[in-house]
Scaffold this motif. Structure first.
Motif, PDB file in Angstrom:
ATOM      1  N   VAL A  19     -27.555  63.043  28.556  1.00 23.82           N
ATOM      2  CA  VAL A  19     -28.703  62.877  28.241  1.00 23.82           C
ATOM      3  C   VAL A  19     -28.704  61.377  28.778  1.00 23.82           C
ATOM      4  CG1 VAL A  19     -29.336  63.767  26.796  1.00 23.82           C
ATOM      5  CG2 VAL A  19     -29.356  61.916  26.311  1.00 23.82           C
ATOM      6  N   ARG A  20     -30.959  61.067  29.503  1.00 23.32           N
ATOM      7  CA  ARG A  20     -31.320  60.143  29.430  1.00 23.32           C
ATOM      8  C   ARG A  20     -32.048  59.230  28.653  1.00 23.32           C
ATOM      9  NH1 ARG A  20     -28.760  57.934  34.189  1.00 23.32           N
ATOM     10  NH2 ARG A  20     -28.044  59.240  35.824  1.00 23.32           N
ATOM     11  N   PRO A  21     -32.546  57.930  28.192  1.00 23.69           N
ATOM     12  CA  PRO A  21     -33.143  57.006  27.720  1.00 23.69           C
ATOM     13  C   PRO A  21     -34.634  58.403  27.139  1.00 23.69           C
ATOM     14  CG  PRO A  21     -32.343  56.095  28.700  1.00 23.69           C
ATOM     15  CD  PRO A  21     -31.746  57.191  29.899  1.00 23.69           C
ATOM     16  N   GLY A  22     -35.260  58.658  28.205  1.00 27.22           N
ATOM     17  CA  GLY A  22     -35.918  59.517  27.961  1.00 27.22           C
ATOM     18  C   GLY A  22     -36.399  60.795  27.433  1.00 27.22           C
ATOM     19  N   ALA A  23     -35.187  61.250  27.588  1.00 29.44           N
ATOM     20  CA  ALA A  23     -34.389  62.460  26.683  1.00 29.44           C
ATOM     21  C   ALA A  23     -35.297  62.907  25.560  1.00 29.44           C
ATOM     22  CB  ALA A  23     -33.309  63.247  26.849  1.00 29.44           C
ATOM     23  N   GLU A  24     -36.402  63.830  25.479  1.00 27.35           N
ATOM     24  CA  GLU A  24     -37.090  64.763  24.248  1.00 27.35           C
ATOM     25  C   GLU A  24     -36.412  64.832  23.420  1.00 27.35           C
ATOM     26  OE1 GLU A  24     -40.299  66.470  25.277  1.00 27.35           O
ATOM     27  OE2 GLU A  24     -41.635  64.917  26.595  1.00 27.35           O
ATOM     28  N   PHE A  25     -36.480  64.926  22.074  1.00 27.02           N
ATOM     29  CA  PHE A  25     -35.703  65.405  21.217  1.00 27.02           C
ATOM     30  C   PHE A  25     -35.422  66.674  20.695  1.00 27.02           C
ATOM     31  CE2 PHE A  25     -34.718  67.318  16.747  1.00 27.02           C
ATOM     32  CZ  PHE A  25     -34.630  66.179  15.810  1.00 27.02           C
ATOM     33  N   LYS A  26     -36.007  67.977  21.219  1.00 31.62           N
ATOM     34  CA  LYS A  26     -35.409  69.047  21.643  1.00 31.62           C
ATOM     35  C   LYS A  26     -34.635  69.116  22.405  1.00 31.62           C
ATOM     36  CE  LYS A  26     -38.953  72.263  20.481  1.00 31.62           C
ATOM     37  NZ  LYS A  26     -39.366  73.283  20.518  1.00 31.62           N
ATOM     38  N   GLU A  27     -34.976  68.238  23.774  1.00 31.91           N
ATOM     39  CA  GLU A  27     -34.508  68.756  24.738  1.00 31.91           C
ATOM     40  C   GLU A  27     -32.602  68.106  24.911  1.00 31.91           C
ATOM     41  OE1 GLU A  27     -33.602  65.845  28.960  1.00 31.91           O
ATOM     42  OE2 GLU A  27     -35.396  65.927  28.079  1.00 31.91           O
ATOM     43  N   ILE A  28     -32.606  67.372  23.573  1.00 29.49           N
ATOM     44  CA  ILE A  28     -31.307  67.052  22.920  1.00 29.49           C
ATOM     45  C   ILE A  28     -30.923  67.808  21.907  1.00 29.49           C
ATOM     46  CG2 ILE A  28     -29.589  64.714  21.717  1.00 29.49           C
ATOM     47  CD1 ILE A  28     -32.322  63.257  23.022  1.00 29.49           C
ATOM     48  N   VAL A  29     -31.668  68.228  21.013  1.00 34.00           N
ATOM     49  CA  VAL A  29     -31.022  69.864  20.425  1.00 34.00           C
ATOM     50  C   VAL A  29     -30.929  70.331  21.081  1.00 34.00           C
ATOM     51  CG1 VAL A  29     -31.972  71.332  18.846  1.00 34.00           C
ATOM     52  CG2 VAL A  29     -32.787  68.758  18.426  1.00 34.00           C
ATOM     53  N   ALA A  30     -31.632  71.580  22.551  1.00 33.85           N
ATOM     54  CA  ALA A  30     -31.230  72.081  23.554  1.00 33.85           C
ATOM     55  C   ALA A  30     -29.884  71.986  23.785  1.00 33.85           C
ATOM     56  CB  ALA A  30     -32.217  72.863  24.178  1.00 33.85           C
ATOM     57  N   ALA A  31     -29.185  71.068  24.324  1.00 34.78           N
ATOM     58  CA  ALA A  31     -28.351  70.251  25.029  1.00 34.78           C
ATOM     59  C   ALA A  31     -27.284  69.915  24.073  1.00 34.78           C
ATOM     60  CB  ALA A  31     -28.860  69.000  25.897  1.00 34.78           C
TER      61      ALA A  31
END
Length: 216
Positions: A19-31
């Motif tokens: 992920v990139r530094p700006g990735a949001e919380f839910k985006e990280i969980v989904a990945a």
């Protein structure tokens, strides 16, 4: 030809989910859920690893869901308190990330994982650029070597070299990675050495040494 010791580059996954530094919380969980991983490298620029965000980092939000940490809690666990209120990878991640070089040995990778209590390590080249990811399961791949290959290596690199005069009297049997050495050898003092060297062959699960010294 002997089987050369594997390096991290031999077993790592070159397909990196990050992920990139700006990735949001839910985006990280989904990945994490989509790719079934427990941690993701955080990359900037052309692929430089600046940190890693793990399930443990994300779960701090759940831990502090019912109450915000008080002053004492913030003083005791300042990093945890900050992450609990974070929403992006750059503030959720652990930095600097624990990384390893592609040329490192598998025992080195295993020790690093154990020391830092992590399951995955970003593999980085010069200037911290990502090249892959190595996991605990990757390190276990060496135990998939064929029994015949293990037996050949042990006979060539251990038995033939230690016992040049009596190597033909030694039997090397390998079943499911477990090595059995049996027979008579000319130098009894080298029996424990042969067991130790056989155990060090990559992919060996265990060694049963039944060698005996010839009577003189």
């Amino acid at each position: 030809m002997s089987h050369p010791p594997s390096t991290v580059a031999d077993v790592m996954s070159r397909k990196v989910v990050a992920v990139r530094p700006g990735a949001e919380f839910k985006e990280i969980v989904a990945a994490m859920a989509r790719w079934r991983v427990t941690a993701l490298p955080v990359l900037e620029g052309e692929g430089r690893v600046i940190g890693i965000v793990s399930e443990a980092d994300l779960l701090l939000k759940e831990e502090f869901r019912d109450h915000r940490p008080g002053l004492v809690g913030q003083l005791r666990r300042p990093g945890a308190a900050a992450k609990a209120g974070s929403e992006r990878a750059e503030t959720l991640m652990t930095s600097p990330a624990v990384t390893i070089a592609p040329g490192a040995s598998l025992p080195q990778a295993a020790r690093l994982m154990a020391a830092h209590h992590v399951k995955r390590l970003p593999v980085v080249g010069p200037h911290g650029m990502i090249q892959g990811v190595v996991s605990r399961s990757d390190l276990l791949k060496v135990f998939l070597r064929r029994d015949e290959s293990l037996a050949d290596d042990i006979r060539r690199d251990v038995i033939d070299r230690l016992f040049p005069l009596s190597h033909h009297q030694v039997h090397v049997r390998v079943e499911a990675g477990v090595v059995t050495l049996s027979g008579d050898v000319s130098d009894g003092a080298l029996v424990p050495v042969s067991e130790r060297l056989a155990r060090a062959v990559e992919g060996v699960v265990d060694v049963r040494c039944e060698l005996t010294a010839e009577e003189t």
